[in-house]
Structures are given as C-alpha cells and as structure tokens.
Scaffold this motif. Structure first.
Motif, PDB file in Angstrom:
ATOM      1  N   ARG A 241       0.899  -1.348   0.004  1.00 29.23           N
ATOM      2  CA  ARG A 241      -0.347  -0.028  -0.075  1.00 29.23           C
ATOM      3  C   ARG A 241       0.628   1.299  -0.188  1.00 29.23           C
ATOM      4  O   ARG A 241       0.271   2.219  -0.579  1.00 29.23           O
ATOM      5  CB  ARG A 241      -1.001  -0.024   1.197  1.00 29.23           C
ATOM      6  CG  ARG A 241      -2.022  -1.609   1.347  1.00 29.23           C
ATOM      7  CD  ARG A 241      -2.979  -1.186  -0.088  1.00 29.23           C
ATOM      8  NE  ARG A 241      -4.009  -2.181  -0.365  1.00 29.23           N
ATOM      9  CZ  ARG A 241      -4.500  -2.235  -1.232  1.00 29.23           C
ATOM     10  NH1 ARG A 241      -4.543  -1.606  -1.805  1.00 29.23           N
ATOM     11  NH2 ARG A 241      -5.518  -3.321  -1.395  1.00 29.23           N
TER      12      ARG A 241
ATOM     13  N   GLY B  48       0.376   3.691  -3.158  1.00 30.71           N
ATOM     14  CA  GLY B  48      -0.701   4.741  -3.210  1.00 30.71           C
ATOM     15  C   GLY B  48       0.879   6.149  -3.658  1.00 30.71           C
ATOM     16  O   GLY B  48       0.265   7.248  -3.810  1.00 30.71           O
TER      17      GLY B  48
ATOM     18  N   SER C  69       4.787  -1.795  -6.506  1.00 30.92           N
ATOM     19  CA  SER C  69       3.907  -2.244  -5.812  1.00 30.92           C
ATOM     20  C   SER C  69       2.543  -3.585  -5.478  1.00 30.92           C
ATOM     21  O   SER C  69       2.124  -3.382  -4.863  1.00 30.92           O
ATOM     22  CB  SER C  69       3.222  -1.026  -7.045  1.00 30.92           C
ATOM     23  OG  SER C  69       3.803  -0.074  -6.724  1.00 30.92           O
TER      24      SER C  69
END
Length: 321
Positions: free
Chosen positions: A229, A233, A250
């Motif tokens: 995350r 993000g 990611s």
C-alpha cells in the motif's frame, strides 16, 4: 475438489522429488509445464509426443504416487508477431500430448499481437487516444479470433479443453475479455483458468469474478498477490520493476495467506464461491514468491487450502414436512 501442485513451483527439484513432495503433502494432482515461458524442467515435450514408452514411464511415475495429472501448461504468446509460430508449436504439441495421455485440460494464455506492422506485442489498456480502438479491432478480429477458432477445433479433435489464464499484457486479461473470446469461438472447448493473483493486482473482486464466470471456469490456480500500500499509494498499481525488487514494487506474488487482506479466511470464501459456481476440479498451487523458498511456500499454501477445500459432494436436503 482436489488439491494439486504446479511442479514448476519447485522447478529446481528433479521431477521425482517434486512428485514426492506432492505425495508427502497429501495432494491429489499435479500440473506440468511443457515449455514456452517455462524452462519445462520436468518434461521433454517432443520426446513424449513421439514415444509411447516415454509416455507410459512419465504417467507411471505420477500414478505410482497416487497422483493424477490434471493439466499440461503451455503458457506463452502464440500471437507474438515474431515468436508466435514457435509458441504455437509448443501449444499444439501440448494439446497432442494431453490427448495421448488422456489429460482433460491444457492451460495457456490468449496471446497478444502487435498493432498492424509492429514487431512487439502491444497491450492496449485504455480507449484513448482513439487509435487504440483501431489496434484492438485489428488484434481481435484479424489475428486472435481466427487463430482461436482454429486452435479450438484442433483441441476438440484431440478431446482436450483449453483453459485460458487471464493475465496482464495478454489480449485476455479480465472477465469481459475472457467472455469475449469464449463467445467468439462459439463452443465449450474454451474456458477460463482462474488464477486470482493476476486479477488481484488489477483491482478485481475475486468473488465477483467467480460469479461472473460461473461454469466457464475450467481450471484453477491457487496463487496469492500482495499489494504494497505504501508503494502503490505513491506510484499506483502499474509497475515495471522486476520481481527481484520485491521491497520496492507496488505488488508481488506471494505465498497463499500472505497476500489478500482476508488471509486464510479469503481462501475459504474463494473455495465456497467456486462450489457455488459448480466448480469441482483441481486447485493447483503455484509458488512465485521471491521471499519464500519453493518447498516451504508450497507447504504453507497446502496448509491454507487444506483448511478451506470442500471435497465431498453436497447431500443435505431440508426435511419433507
């Protein structure tokens, strides 16, 4: 349902040791890769196609351990504008071998062409700029559909079903493209290989995917994905870092139970939704976790699935009162 192992998950082991691992874990079935994007460490595809004796020895090594061979796996890009012919050869030899061995399913990907005149596959993921739609029209209508209609006929003649794995950078990468291919082929030779990990990183709701595909699910891979995350993000989900850069990516493929936020409870829901859709085939463990050893990852994954799998046919009915 049956629990199984894609033997490439422990590709550094000799085939007999991979089978011994599956047997020791109480698994039911194995799936063996035949080439293309696999080094095919456990099979000599041309040799098996040619030799009945070699096929007998190969099948015997599996049966002697109380296992079955649920599928052959020929994942590659048979629609590649340069290398597609060679990948297609492996796909067709795999179908031939499956027919010879009485194996019901060959797992493969849809393939991905280039745009007209291109020498590199071209994955279209947006409808803008407008030329992207022209590329898709060419890829589907002039390349993929004619190829797949012919391949489905070849598979049907060999008594084999084709389970297409929805995967990024393939023409079939989600439910709608899977159903488009199936409708275009026009018969039940072609269905889906559901590997939830690919759809996880693309943001799909896996239980909704199962409901949408229903009886089009022919085969299942048990593989998990973990979204980082923090990295996602910052950079979003699309990621070009290599798998070895696991800490910076990611998302990563991970051992079952270490990825999807639901953990082991998700896999119980996964199995129950498959049962609701009428699926009663193998759940084959695929290990591609850069941070966990192959044998350990397979064992951990087997533990998760053993707690979730539904083996017996349902028999409860409400009382007649």
């Amino acid at each position: 349902m049956q629990l199984g192992l894609i033997t490439d998950s422990v590709g550094r082991l000799p085939f007999t040791e991979a089978l011994d691992l599956a047997q020791s874990l109480g698994l039911d079935t194995v799936e063996v890769a035949t080439g293309n994007w696999s080094e095919a460490p456990h099979v000599d595809l041309p040799g098996l196609v040619r030799s009945a004796g070699a096929r007998e020895a190969f099948a015997g090594s599996i049966a002697d351990r109380g296992l079955t061979l649920s599928a052959l796996n020929a994942n590659g890009n048979q629609l590649h504008p340069v290398n597609g012919t060679e990948h297609d050869r492996v796909v067709r030899e795999s179908i031939t071998l499956a027919g010879q061995l009485g194996v019901p399913t060959v797992v493969l990907m849809s393939g991905l062409p280039g745009a007209r005149g291109e020498m590199t596959p071209n994955w279209i993921t947006t409808s803008w700029p407008p030329e992207t739609l022209d590329v898709l029209d060419y890829q589907w209508n002039e390349i993929a559909i004619p190829y797949w209609m012919d391949l489905a006929s070849f598979a049907r003649d060999n008594g084999v079903r084709l389970a297409v794995e929805m995967h990024g950078r393939q023409l079939v990468f989600n439910v709608s493209t899977m159903l488009r291919l199936r409708e275009a082929v026009g018969d039940d030779t072609v269905g889906a290989n559901l590997d939830p990990s690919h759809l996880m990183w693309m943001g799909a709701d896996i239980l909704a995917v199962i409901r949408a595909l229903g009886d089009a699910i022919y085969h299942v891979h048990a593989k998990d994905a973990r979204i980082d995350r923090t990295n996602a993000g910052i950079n979003g989900i699309l990621d070009t870092l290599p798998p070895s850069a696991a800490r910076e990516r990611s998302w990563n493929y991970v051992t079952l139970g270490l990825g999807h936020p639901g953990g082991p409870a998700f896999w119980a829901d996964f199995v129950y939704e498959l049962r609701s859709a009428g699926y009663d085939g193998p759940l084959n463990i695929e290990h591609e976790d850069m941070l966990v050893g192959g044998a350990e990852g397979v064992k951990r994954s087997a533990d998760v699935l053993k707690a979730a799998v539904i083996r017996d046919a349902p028999d409860w009915q409400p009382a007649s009162i």
